[in-house]
Design an enzyme around this catalytic site. Structure first.
Site, short mmCIF file in Angstrom:
data_model
loop_
_atom_site.label_atom_id
_atom_site.label_comp_id
_atom_site.label_asym_id
_atom_site.label_seq_id
_atom_site.Cartn_x
_atom_site.Cartn_y
_atom_site.Cartn_z
N HIS A 12 -3.46 -5.24 0.04
CA HIS A 12 -2.97 -5.60 1.40
C HIS A 12 -3.14 -7.16 1.24
CE1 HIS A 12 -2.75 -2.03 3.84
NE2 HIS A 12 -3.49 -1.64 2.95
N CYS A 43 0.76 -1.30 0.00
CA CYS A 43 -0.04 -0.07 -0.03
C CYS A 43 0.85 1.09 -0.08
CB CYS A 43 -0.96 -0.10 1.23
SG CYS A 43 -2.42 1.17 1.17
N GLU A 62 -1.80 -9.33 3.35
CA GLU A 62 -1.82 -9.89 4.55
C GLU A 62 -3.21 -10.43 4.93
OE1 GLU A 62 -1.58 -5.34 5.26
OE2 GLU A 62 -1.03 -6.83 3.81
#
Length: 524
Positions: A499, A369, A501
């Site tokens: 993102h 990001c 994750e």
């Protein structure tokens, strides 16, 4: 008939109600129970989107674009399934909805009150979640003024739906007093008494502690809580949270809950796989939120789930005050870098120095990001010589706005819930590292949370397509704008606007973190 497990907390917040709830849900799922989870946050924020990560931990983004409490990340990782905005309720949402209904005349002139109007709204939202077994975690601790209305609501819900369909599990903490070498159960006793005064009697007490409790202490908790001894469960600290489902299984928690709620369990082989041996690689997470690991929880867990020790958070503000040699001395200690997302200019220049170090020293680096945006800024400054290149987030008057506010965001004035959020389609280009990351898949959906984008339209000279000549940033993925960049002739210099994750699960970490591990192993 739907069954409910209501998880409350006592003595301290942050002692693991979320991990317990996620572990319990996974355990029941493994035995064939259709289970769902609801996190109730008693704060007046409508969602977690505008909250400080140092105070509240990371903001977790769901597939449908909801900005949630980090516990929804635990639920997703442990259950191996996606949550939605329906899996989180805040006091802000409840109050806002009740006030909206009052303005619409939905209450027919009645005086709007905490009971019954707020409690009815809460109960309706709880009932709306479909499941054979619903685990409801109420944030905070018993006694918090913000949480009282939610405890009243679940008390009423139990009366309406039948006590036989409810199990109240109270997660509390027993401290160890080193001066006298003994456990102190009094705070737990008082916490249970406070819960009883509200009208809720716990069926189970989960005792968190630093060390395993001795038998006399466990007996004392059972006696003063009025809970059968075999329904008092001790959960001491573990090396990692992924041990908890196995610990609860060995204690027979699923059988206790099934017996109390009359739920049928199916045989299970308990397919629960997480890393138990770790590669000795050191990863620096260059960030500015230093108060708690919770600020970067999903990144840390994603790395851990690949079998690498959890990253070390390196203070990006500290790097700002260093010259290149000093930065090199600090970062040479690490095998790879991760530049996470974030907001605001604090610590940005330190992150840019870390990116410059990784680019020049061929150190593997992943930008996420804001991390990707800073890769673009660093490249513009130090390769193209645009020394004043910046994002308009940090310098609205920069002559080189290589990162700029997205066009549709320029008309938005409110902050909460207005970013580009949730799962968006991303096209991956062949002949790139990112293409290898996804195993040759050309179209994926990834979760986003941003307002700014790489300004390719104004600065096309910074970028190139895969395979083109010149030392430029390779655009390896796009949607309506640049989704990922990377460098050729570098072991791993990859930045992504999304993102990754948020999509890691136990047994299935996101492929970009798996690929990073392979790079460190020298197999890519």
């Amino acid at each position: 008939m739907k069954k409910y497990v209501i998880v409350t907390g006592g003595v301290l917040s942050g002692i693991g109600k979320g991990i317990f709830s996620a572990s319990l849900a996974r355990l029941m799922k493994e035995h064939g129970v259709d289970v769902n989870v609801l996190k109730i946050d008693p704060y007046l924020n409508v969602d977690a989107g505008t909250m400080n990560p140092n105070q509240h931990g990371e903001v977790f983004v769901t597939e449908d674009g909801y900005e949630a409490d980090l516990d929804l990340g635990h639920y997703e990782r442990f259950l191996g399934r996606d949550m939605t905005r329906q899996n989180n309720m805040t006091a802000g949402q409840v109050y806002l909805r009740v006030i909206e209904k009052e303005r619409q005349g939905k209450y027919l002139g009645n005086t709007v009150q905490i009971v019954p109007h707020l409690t009815e709204e809460i109960k309706d939202r709880i009932r709306a979640l479909e499941a054979e077994l619903l685990v409801v975690e109420i944030g905070g601790t018993v006694g918090d003024i913000e949480g009282e209305v939610f405890l009243e609501a679940v008390r009423e819900l139990q009366m309406e739906e039948g006590k036989e369909n409810f199990l109240f599990a109270h997660v509390t903490y027993v401290p160890y007093l080193r001066t006298t070498n003994e456990f102190k159960t009094k705070p737990t006793q008082q916490s249970v008494q406070l819960l009883r005064r509200i009208g809720i009697t716990p069926d189970m007490v989960i005792v968190r502690s630093e060390f395993p409790l001795d038998v006399p202490s466990m007996n004392k908790v059972a006696l003063f809580s009025g809970v059968p001894r075999d329904f008092v469960i001790n959960l001491p600290d573990t090396k990692n949270v992924y041990e908890v489902p196995e610990i609860l299984r060995d204690m027979g928690l699923h059988e206790k809950i099934a017996s109390k709620l009359n739920v049928e369990l199916k045989k299970s082989t308990f397919n629960w796989s997480y890393p138990k041996a770790f590669k000795p690689y050191r990863i620096a997470l260059v960030g500015k939120y230093l108060g708690t690991d919770d600020a970067y929880k999903s990144i840390i867990e994603s790395v851990f789930l690949t079998g690498i020790e959890k990253p070390t958070v390196v203070d990006s503000q500290m790097l700002e005050d260093m010259n290149d040699e000093e930065v090199k001395k600090v970062l040479d200690e690490y095998d790879a870098l991760i530049i996470p997302g974030g907001f605001g200019r604090r610590g940005v220049e330190g992150k840019i120095k870390a990116i410059k170090y990784a680019r020049e020293n061929k150190k593997p680096i992943l930008g996420i990001c804001l991390g990707m945006q800073l890769m673009v800024i660093e490249f513009a400054r130090n390769v193209f010589g645009y020394k004043e290149a910046n994002s308009t987030e940090f310098d609205p008057n920069t002559p080189y706005p290589v990162v700029d506010l997205m066009e549709e965001q320029k008309r938005i004035l409110k902050l909460g819930g207005t970013m580009r959020l949730g799962a968006q389609k991303v096209k991956i280009f062949p002949k790139t590292k990112l293409y290898e990351v996804y195993g040759g898949v050309e179209e994926v959906y990834e979760r986003h949370r941003h307002r700014y984008e790489a300004n390719e339209e104004a600065f096309p000279e910074l970028f190139k397509k895969p395979g083109e000549e010149g030392y430029k940033l390779v655009v390896s993925a796009k949607s309506d704008f640049i989704e990922a960049v990377e460098l050729e002739d570098h072991p791993f210099f990859v930045g992504v606007q999304f993102h990754p994750e948020y999509k890691s699960k136990v047994g299935a970490p996101h492929p970009i973190f798996v690929y990073l591990r392979k790079v460190l192993e020298g197999s890519q």
